[in-house]
Design an enzyme around this catalytic site. Sequence first.
Site, PDB file in Angstrom:
ATOM      1  N   CYS A  86      -7.507  -0.854  12.572  1.00  0.00           N
ATOM      2  CA  CYS A  86      -6.807  -1.955  11.913  1.00  0.00           C
ATOM      3  C   CYS A  86      -6.238  -2.955  12.923  1.00  0.00           C
ATOM      4  O   CYS A  86      -6.110  -4.142  12.632  1.00  0.00           O
ATOM      5  CB  CYS A  86      -5.668  -1.415  11.044  1.00  0.00           C
ATOM      6  SG  CYS A  86      -6.207  -0.559   9.556  1.00  0.00           S
ATOM      7  N   ASN A 124       0.856  -1.177   0.000  1.00  0.00           N
ATOM      8  CA  ASN A 124       0.000   0.000   0.000  1.00  0.00           C
ATOM      9  C   ASN A 124       0.900   1.238   0.000  1.00  0.00           C
ATOM     10  O   ASN A 124       2.097   1.138   0.299  1.00  0.00           O
ATOM     11  CB  ASN A 124      -0.983  -0.016   1.180  1.00  0.00           C
ATOM     12  CG  ASN A 124      -0.296   0.123   2.527  1.00  0.00           C
ATOM     13  OD1 ASN A 124       0.456   1.071   2.773  1.00  0.00           O
ATOM     14  ND2 ASN A 124      -0.542  -0.824   3.428  1.00  0.00           N
ATOM     15  N   HIS A 177      -8.501   0.353   2.368  1.00  0.00           N
ATOM     16  CA  HIS A 177      -9.514  -0.393   3.108  1.00  0.00           C
ATOM     17  C   HIS A 177     -10.610   0.568   3.550  1.00  0.00           C
ATOM     18  O   HIS A 177     -10.337   1.744   3.841  1.00  0.00           O
ATOM     19  CB  HIS A 177      -8.918  -1.058   4.355  1.00  0.00           C
ATOM     20  CG  HIS A 177      -8.264  -2.375   4.108  1.00  0.00           C
ATOM     21  ND1 HIS A 177      -7.189  -2.825   4.852  1.00  0.00           N
ATOM     22  CD2 HIS A 177      -8.530  -3.362   3.222  1.00  0.00           C
ATOM     23  CE1 HIS A 177      -6.821  -4.018   4.423  1.00  0.00           C
ATOM     24  NE2 HIS A 177      -7.622  -4.362   3.438  1.00  0.00           N
ATOM     25  N   ASP A 237      -3.854  21.642 -34.366  1.00  0.00           N
ATOM     26  CA  ASP A 237      -3.840  22.829 -33.516  1.00  0.00           C
ATOM     27  C   ASP A 237      -2.459  22.954 -32.881  1.00  0.00           C
ATOM     28  O   ASP A 237      -1.792  21.954 -32.629  1.00  0.00           O
ATOM     29  CB  ASP A 237      -4.906  22.743 -32.426  1.00  0.00           C
ATOM     30  CG  ASP A 237      -5.293  24.119 -31.886  1.00  0.00           C
ATOM     31  OD1 ASP A 237      -4.473  24.706 -31.155  1.00  0.00           O
ATOM     32  OD2 ASP A 237      -6.406  24.588 -32.178  1.00  0.00           O
ATOM     33  N   ARG A 270      -8.775  -3.946  -2.265  1.00  0.00           N
ATOM     34  CA  ARG A 270      -8.425  -5.218  -1.635  1.00  0.00           C
ATOM     35  C   ARG A 270      -9.551  -6.252  -1.674  1.00  0.00           C
ATOM     36  O   ARG A 270      -9.284  -7.440  -1.620  1.00  0.00           O
ATOM     37  CB  ARG A 270      -8.019  -4.981  -0.177  1.00  0.00           C
ATOM     38  CG  ARG A 270      -6.768  -4.123  -0.010  1.00  0.00           C
ATOM     39  CD  ARG A 270      -5.519  -4.808  -0.545  1.00  0.00           C
ATOM     40  NE  ARG A 270      -4.326  -4.093  -0.168  1.00  0.00           N
ATOM     41  CZ  ARG A 270      -3.701  -4.229   0.997  1.00  0.00           C
ATOM     42  NH1 ARG A 270      -4.176  -5.057   1.903  1.00  0.00           N
ATOM     43  NH2 ARG A 270      -2.616  -3.521   1.261  1.00  0.00           N
ATOM     44  N   ASN A 277      -8.340  -7.488   9.770  1.00  0.00           N
ATOM     45  CA  ASN A 277      -8.385  -8.220   8.507  1.00  0.00           C
ATOM     46  C   ASN A 277      -8.471  -9.730   8.681  1.00  0.00           C
ATOM     47  O   ASN A 277      -8.389 -10.466   7.699  1.00  0.00           O
ATOM     48  CB  ASN A 277      -7.137  -7.887   7.671  1.00  0.00           C
ATOM     49  CG  ASN A 277      -6.951  -6.397   7.475  1.00  0.00           C
ATOM     50  OD1 ASN A 277      -5.888  -5.866   7.746  1.00  0.00           O
ATOM     51  ND2 ASN A 277      -7.995  -5.702   7.038  1.00  0.00           N
ATOM     52  N   ASN A 279     -18.431  33.013 -37.822  1.00  0.00           N
ATOM     53  CA  ASN A 279     -18.415  34.326 -38.470  1.00  0.00           C
ATOM     54  C   ASN A 279     -16.984  34.810 -38.718  1.00  0.00           C
ATOM     55  O   ASN A 279     -16.675  35.404 -39.756  1.00  0.00           O
ATOM     56  CB  ASN A 279     -19.162  35.316 -37.571  1.00  0.00           C
ATOM     57  CG  ASN A 279     -19.338  36.683 -38.198  1.00  0.00           C
ATOM     58  OD1 ASN A 279     -20.072  36.839 -39.157  1.00  0.00           O
ATOM     59  ND2 ASN A 279     -18.656  37.678 -37.639  1.00  0.00           N
TER      60      ASN A 279
END
Length: 702
Positions: free
Chosen positions: A264, A22, A168, A656, A139, A71, A524
Amino acid sequence: MTDSIRILMCPPHHYDVDYVINPWMEGNIHRSSRDRAETQWEGLYKILKDHATVDLVEPEKGWPDMVFTANAGLVLGNNVVLSRFYHSERQGEEPHFKRWFENNGFTVHELPKDLPFEGAGDALLDRQGRWLWAGYGFRSELDSHPYLAKWLDIEVLSLQLVDDRFYHLDTCFCPLTNGYLLYYPPAFDFYSNRLIEMRVPAEKRIAIEEPDAVNFACNAVNVDDVVVMNQASDNLKARLGDVGFRVIETPLNEFLKAGGAAKCLTLRTTEPIARDVRAVDSIVSKTITLQGHLLDAGIINRALDLVVEGGGSFQVRNFNLGEQRQSTSSAEVHVSAPSNAVMEEIVAQLIDLGAVSLPEDERDAQLEPVLQAGVAPDDFYVTTIYPTEIRINGQWVRVQKQRMDGAIAVRETENGLVAQCKILRDLEVGEKVVVNVTGIRTVRKPESREQRGSQEFSFMSAGVSSERRVELVVEQVAWELRRIRDRGGKVVVTAGPVVIHTGGAEHLSWLIREGYIQGLLGGNAIAVHDIEQSTLGTSLGVDMKRGVAVRGGHRHHLNVINTIRRHGSIANAVEQGMITNGVMYECVKHNVPFVLAGSIRDDGPLPDTEMDLIKAQAQYAHVIEGSDMILMLSTMLHSIGVGNMTPSGVKMVCVDINPAVVTKLSDRGSVESTGVVTDVGLFLSLLVKQLERLTSPLAVKG
């Protein structure tokens, strides 16, 4: 302490940053202090023991991230859905956590091995037990959410994460007691934020700013009125205090190096369960097929990226790779989305790539009547540049007058049903319009590898050419212009006044005179400055030969407008000898139709300028009809308008000096377009020289 609340933690005896999975880990490999980590973990552990019962799982050597027990899995009642880690660096944790859950009396549910889901890091229960917030995008896969709904018998609300710093859900989202929510809105896509706003009243949403977000203020542990977190600003603490919460800060910066903080490091194993809650699975799925040169043309990559970027998830069920160089490939892709609305947007984009649903899922297009002229039904299908077919009464019907940003109108005629692209203002009562994305497909003709590589002057694929490749592009464009003219084809130019200012008028005039141009579109200004140059030798008051402003030159363009208005039209001025050369002169003399679309900034304007935008659009579309190529010369707005009206199969060249303009025009969707970053006057000069060489006697003999 609240005895009924239990939290699982894992001591950091083997914690370290050993790898990068991460953004927080980048630059922190082996830079964490084990001693400080132990001290910080102990600080959190002691705080939580005062408010809950804390259980411990034994850490295992070789798995440094086991300390992040959030986790381990997702727990509700006696059921736990075991995590399936996305990265191999953490997959070895799974059997250790499984053993702990089984030894403590939980019923363990295991997802398929190839379906990532990272537990309570990506699935957070509403603190009143009403539903489960489930994250996906980095994840965890969206296809894991139906399993959660089934096994835990709860409604699952899917939220897509879009900022990889918040990989997460628990890094940016924290449900709190009494229905409050602490979260960081920029971490989510539009649809997820809408879902949050629909479920959580405004007075209970506590949206935080980035400084608090990057200190993981949302990665907090909530027990009753206590919120334990790494760090919070005074403002955030005051806001939480105002609604009855007490913030306890405890430093966890050693764990931030691995991308985690208080939440966590914990897994709540006693979650509230609402008695009247039952499983609700809002995930919708569809299997589509892709055919063509999926690998070398990049179609499969674009399709899968569209699914993910659109808020969905995918599984490639079957992939049949072509056995020969000229063979096409096919793939069956199972697409999932959190809602019908998201699925329809994803499928609409996949249809643009030529995707179709499997035969067993094919249904007729859905039609709804036009109830008010110029107004389509809700959820009407928005057309693209690609040839499209719709399924009616089991038969595929080709849509006529293909263009982008329109609707498909279906009406009964003497010869049967007719489907046609229409812009909204042209829809009529009595017609029916295709809604949603069922029964729609685009028609693509796969180009073989040999065709793409063997043609000496094969037209450039979509892209933007840099200055050093201008001559190569000019050769290709010149060759294509010659081919189109010789077979009686049609080339239309949309040009801005920069063509005149850069000295390109004489070259554009030559192209018209020699029969290479069959239509001119602009505003124009291009006509005014072309006539100013042809009659007075200036453009915007600047002498075109010397490059210096002339005295009184600022009035030249107004004098020109006034003179043409006196004659009544550009054609009258040409016939009466007032205009004797230039772009507009050649258009009149060689019967090349031109349309000048006006704008609010136009002076005069010229009598030929159509100031009714609706009429101007219709006239543009008429001139474009049947074109083989469109040259877009330094006029972004007119070119975009032309691009919207033009179906696929028409080659486009966008020129351009501003790379941003060229990129914007080249990204309009045509696979047969190229952008050239260069001075438009130089481009036209080189183009004319190349065409003169191609049409010279020597070139003809060769």
